[in-house]
Design a protein around this motif. Structure first.
Motif, PDB file in Angstrom:
ATOM      1  N   CYS A  67       3.954 -36.051  45.477  1.00 22.50           N
ATOM      2  CA  CYS A  67       3.685 -37.484  45.345  1.00 22.50           C
ATOM      3  C   CYS A  67       4.234 -38.170  46.595  1.00 22.50           C
ATOM      4  O   CYS A  67       5.412 -38.023  46.917  1.00 22.50           O
ATOM      5  CB  CYS A  67       4.334 -38.050  44.089  1.00 22.50           C
ATOM      6  SG  CYS A  67       4.238 -39.856  43.958  1.00 22.50           S
ATOM      7  N   THR A  68       3.362 -38.882  47.286  1.00 21.56           N
ATOM      8  CA  THR A  68       3.748 -39.562  48.524  1.00 21.56           C
ATOM      9  C   THR A  68       3.885 -41.058  48.263  1.00 21.56           C
ATOM     10  O   THR A  68       2.993 -41.669  47.675  1.00 21.56           O
ATOM     11  CB  THR A  68       2.701 -39.329  49.621  1.00 21.56           C
ATOM     12  OG1 THR A  68       2.530 -37.915  49.802  1.00 21.56           O
ATOM     13  CG2 THR A  68       3.157 -39.942  50.933  1.00 21.56           C
ATOM     14  N   LEU A  69       5.012 -41.622  48.712  1.00 16.60           N
ATOM     15  CA  LEU A  69       5.321 -43.023  48.450  1.00 16.60           C
ATOM     16  C   LEU A  69       5.629 -43.710  49.783  1.00 16.60           C
ATOM     17  O   LEU A  69       6.520 -43.284  50.518  1.00 16.60           O
ATOM     18  CB  LEU A  69       6.526 -43.116  47.512  1.00 16.60           C
ATOM     19  CG  LEU A  69       6.956 -44.491  47.031  1.00 16.60           C
ATOM     20  CD1 LEU A  69       5.845 -45.167  46.265  1.00 16.60           C
ATOM     21  CD2 LEU A  69       8.194 -44.357  46.148  1.00 16.60           C
ATOM     22  N   THR A  70       4.848 -44.752  50.111  1.00 16.73           N
ATOM     23  CA  THR A  70       5.043 -45.471  51.369  1.00 16.73           C
ATOM     24  C   THR A  70       5.025 -46.970  51.119  1.00 16.73           C
ATOM     25  O   THR A  70       4.444 -47.447  50.144  1.00 16.73           O
ATOM     26  CB  THR A  70       3.944 -45.122  52.394  1.00 16.73           C
ATOM     27  OG1 THR A  70       2.665 -45.457  51.840  1.00 16.73           O
ATOM     28  CG2 THR A  70       3.973 -43.641  52.740  1.00 16.73           C
ATOM     29  N   MET A  71       5.668 -47.721  52.027  1.00 14.99           N
ATOM     30  CA  MET A  71       5.674 -49.178  51.994  1.00 14.99           C
ATOM     31  C   MET A  71       5.280 -49.680  53.381  1.00 14.99           C
ATOM     32  O   MET A  71       5.830 -49.237  54.386  1.00 14.99           O
ATOM     33  CB  MET A  71       7.057 -49.706  51.607  1.00 14.99           C
ATOM     34  CG  MET A  71       7.173 -51.215  51.663  1.00 14.99           C
ATOM     35  SD  MET A  71       6.496 -52.028  50.213  1.00 14.99           S
ATOM     36  CE  MET A  71       7.958 -52.037  49.177  1.00 14.99           C
ATOM     37  N   ASP A  72       4.303 -50.591  53.399  1.00 19.71           N
ATOM     38  CA  ASP A  72       3.812 -51.105  54.672  1.00 19.71           C
ATOM     39  C   ASP A  72       3.473 -52.582  54.510  1.00 19.71           C
ATOM     40  O   ASP A  72       3.632 -53.153  53.425  1.00 19.71           O
ATOM     41  CB  ASP A  72       2.575 -50.312  55.107  1.00 19.71           C
ATOM     42  CG  ASP A  72       2.337 -50.409  56.611  1.00 19.71           C
ATOM     43  OD1 ASP A  72       3.050 -51.187  57.273  1.00 19.71           O
ATOM     44  OD2 ASP A  72       1.439 -49.708  57.106  1.00 19.71           O
TER      45      ASP A  72
ATOM     46  N   LEU B 166       9.675 -37.008  38.313  1.00 21.33           N
ATOM     47  CA  LEU B 166       8.742 -36.106  38.984  1.00 21.33           C
ATOM     48  C   LEU B 166       9.354 -34.721  39.177  1.00 21.33           C
ATOM     49  O   LEU B 166       8.653 -33.707  39.068  1.00 21.33           O
ATOM     50  CB  LEU B 166       8.348 -36.701  40.339  1.00 21.33           C
ATOM     51  CG  LEU B 166       7.491 -37.980  40.264  1.00 21.33           C
ATOM     52  CD1 LEU B 166       7.290 -38.566  41.656  1.00 21.33           C
ATOM     53  CD2 LEU B 166       6.147 -37.692  39.617  1.00 21.33           C
ATOM     54  N   THR B 167      10.646 -34.665  39.454  1.00 22.25           N
ATOM     55  CA  THR B 167      11.302 -33.369  39.586  1.00 22.25           C
ATOM     56  C   THR B 167      11.219 -32.586  38.285  1.00 22.25           C
ATOM     57  O   THR B 167      11.054 -31.360  38.282  1.00 22.25           O
ATOM     58  CB  THR B 167      12.771 -33.560  39.999  1.00 22.25           C
ATOM     59  OG1 THR B 167      12.819 -34.260  41.246  1.00 22.25           O
ATOM     60  CG2 THR B 167      13.471 -32.221  40.152  1.00 22.25           C
ATOM     61  N   THR B 168      11.301 -33.281  37.164  1.00 22.06           N
ATOM     62  CA  THR B 168      11.242 -32.623  35.858  1.00 22.06           C
ATOM     63  C   THR B 168       9.925 -31.887  35.655  1.00 22.06           C
ATOM     64  O   THR B 168       9.884 -30.820  35.031  1.00 22.06           O
ATOM     65  CB  THR B 168      11.438 -33.665  34.740  1.00 22.06           C
ATOM     66  OG1 THR B 168      12.695 -34.320  34.935  1.00 22.06           O
ATOM     67  CG2 THR B 168      11.430 -33.006  33.379  1.00 22.06           C
ATOM     68  N   VAL B 169       8.822 -32.443  36.155  1.00 20.45           N
ATOM     69  CA  VAL B 169       7.505 -31.820  35.970  1.00 20.45           C
ATOM     70  C   VAL B 169       7.080 -31.021  37.195  1.00 20.45           C
ATOM     71  O   VAL B 169       5.912 -30.639  37.311  1.00 20.45           O
ATOM     72  CB  VAL B 169       6.440 -32.884  35.631  1.00 20.45           C
ATOM     73  CG1 VAL B 169       6.759 -33.545  34.320  1.00 20.45           C
ATOM     74  CG2 VAL B 169       6.340 -33.941  36.735  1.00 20.45           C
TER      75      VAL B 169
END
Length: 399
Positions: free
Chosen positions: A316-321, A267-270
Motif C-alpha cells: 500500500c503506497t501512501l503519498t501527500m502532495d 496492514l501489517t496484520t494482513v
C-alpha cells in the motif's frame, strides 16, 4: 488473503501450520541422496531397515523442531535433546553408510543455526562443518564430494544464524512499537485528565460557592438574590457541559499521525507493507483542522477497504502532495493505492460515498481509479488549502 510464511511470527491456525510445513518440505529434496543410496546400495535387509528407521527418525526430529518453533515463535525446551538425537543419527549414518548420508549434517547445521542461542550459534555451525569435513576425509570422499558438502553446510547454517538475529530484531521492534503505543495511550489519557480537570475544576468550584450563597440567601429570606444565584449555577453548569462535549469531541476527531500509525498496524496484520512518504504526518501550511480531519477519515476508510476487500495486495503506497485547479485553487492531495485485485465491477460502497460527502462539505472531492499499471485501487482525497502561495509556474510562451 493468502497466507505467506513470515519468519519469526507464530502461526495462528492449523491451515497456516500446514502451509508453512509445505514450504519447509521443499527443502527436503536433498534427502534424495540417502533415499537413493538405500534403494540402490545393495545393503542387507537389516541394514536397510536400520537406514530407513534412522532417516525417518531424523526427518521426524527436524519436523518436530519446525512445528514447535512455528507454533510458539520461541525456543522450545526440548530443542537440545532433539538436536543431540539428530547429531547422533547424522554421524552414525554418515560413518556407517557412506558419503550420501553426510547431507544430514547440512540439515543439522541449519537446525543448529535456528535453535542455538545467537552467541554460540555460529560456533555450533562451524563445529558441524568441521565434523562434516572430518567424516568425509575419514571415509575417503573425493574432492568434489567434499566441496559440495562443506561449503553448503557452513553457508546454510550461517544464513540461518543471520535469520535468527533478524527475527530477534523484528521481535524487539514489535515489542517496542507495542510499548510506544501503550505509552502514547497513557499520555493521551493523562492529557485528557488534565484538560478535564482544568475545564471542570473552576466550574465546579464556582457552582459550590454559588450553591452556598444561594442557601444563605434562602435562610435570610432573600429569595430574589437566591434565585439569581441559582440562575448563575444553571448557566455555569450548561457552559461546563458544552466545554466537556467540545473537549471529548476533539479527542474523538481523527488525525493523520494517529491514523497513519493505526494503518501501519492494520496492514501489517494482513501481510500488506505500507510505504508512506516521509513527513506525511507533519503539519502542512494552510491545512485547517476540518480539512486535516477529512484526510484522516480518507486514510482510515481506504485502509479499511484494503483490509476487507483488496485480496492479493502486498503493498500500500501512501503519498501527500499539492495540486492546483483551473481557477488557481490550491489543494492538499492524499493518495492511497494498493496492488490488489481492484474493485472489479462492484459499485462504490457506503464508506466511500460517505467519505465523498464529508470531503464535499469541506470544499474538497474524492477521486477513485485503478492503481498503477491497472492493478489494485487508488483513492485520491483533495481538500482546499487556506493559505495561498505562488501558483504553479506559468507556461512559457512559444514563438
Amino acid at each position: 488473503m493468502e497466507f505467506v510464511p513470515n519468519p519469526g511470527v507464530p502461526v495462528e491456525n492449523r491451515r497456516q501450520l500446514v502451509i508453512k510445513l509445505c514450504w519447509m518440505l521443499l527443502w527436503m529434496a536433498y534427502l534424495v541422496y540417502p533415499v537413493e543410496d538405500l534403494l540402490k546400495g545393495g545393503y542387507s535387509l537389516p541394514v536397510q531397515v536400520a537406514g530407513w528407521a534412522a532417516l525417518a527418525g531424523f526427518l521426524g526430529c527436524y519436523l518436530t523442531m519446525v512445528i514447535f518453533r512455528s507454533m510458539t515463535g520461541t525456543l522450545w525446551r526440548g530443542s537440545y535433546p532433539v538436536l543431540a538425537v539428530m547429531l547422533v543419527l547424522a554421524v552414525v549414518t554418515g560413518v556407517g553408510l557412506g558419503d550420501a548420508w553426510l547431507v544430514l549434517l547440512t540439515y543439522l547445521s541449519v537446525t543448529a543455526g535456528a535453535v542455538l542461542p545467537v552467541r554460540i550459534a555460529l560456533g555450533g555451525v562451524a563445529g558441524i562443518t568441521v565434523l562434516v569435513t572430518a567424516i568425509a576425509l575419514a571415509t575417503g570422499a573425493d574432492n568434489a564430494t567434499l566441496s559440495s558438502l562443506v561449503l553448503p553446510t557452513f553457508l546454510s547454517g550461517a544464513a540461518m544464524t543471520g535469520l535468527q538475529r533478524l527475527v530477534g530484531a523484528m521481535r524487539e521492534l514489535r515489542e517496542a512499537r507495542e510499548t510506544a503505543a501503550h505509552l502514547a495511550a497513557s499520555e493521551e489519557r493523562l492529557r485528557m485528565a488534565r484538560d478535564l480537570h482544568d475545564l471542570l475544576g473552576h466550574s465546579l468550584s464556582l457552582i459550590t460557592l454559588k450553591s452556598e450563597l444561594a442557601g444563605r440567601f434562602m435562610d435570610a429570606d432573600q429569595r430574589e438574590a437566591a434565585r439569581a444565584q441559582v440562575a448563575d449555577i444553571e448557566q455555569v453548569a450548561r457552559q461546563s457541559l458544552i466545554d466537556v462535549r467540545s473537549a471529548v469531541s476533539g479527542y474523538r476527531r481523527p488525525t493523520l499521525p494517529v491514523e497513519l500509525a493505526a494503518a501501519r498496524g492494520a496492514l501489517t496484520t494482513v501481510g500488506v507493507t505500507l510505504e508512506a512518504a516521509a513527513g506525511l504526518a507533519e503539519d502542512r501550511p494552510g491545512l485547517g483542522g476540518a480539512e486535516a480531519e477529512c484526510l484522516a477519515w480518507a486514510l482510515r476508510e481506504s485502509v479499511t477497504n484494503i483490509v476487507r476487500h483488496a485480496a492479493g495486495a502486498t503493498t500500500c503506497t501512501l503519498t501527500m502532495d499539492e495540486s492546483w485547479d483551473g481557477e488557481g485553487g490550491r489543494f492538499a492531495v492524499l493518495e492511497i493505492a494498493d496492488n490488489g485485485r481492484g474493485p472489479g465491477r462492484s459499485a462504490a460502497g457506503n464508506g466511500l460515498r460517505g467519505l465523498e460527502e464529508r470531503l464535499a462539505l469541506a470544499g474538497g472531492r474524492l477521486e477513485t481509479s485503478p492503481g498503477p499499471g491497472g492493478r489494485g485501487f487508488r483513492v485520491r482525497a483533495l481538500v482546499p488549502l487556506g493559505v495561498q502561495v505562488a501558483g504553479p509556474p506559468a507556461a512559457t510562451a512559444r514563438p
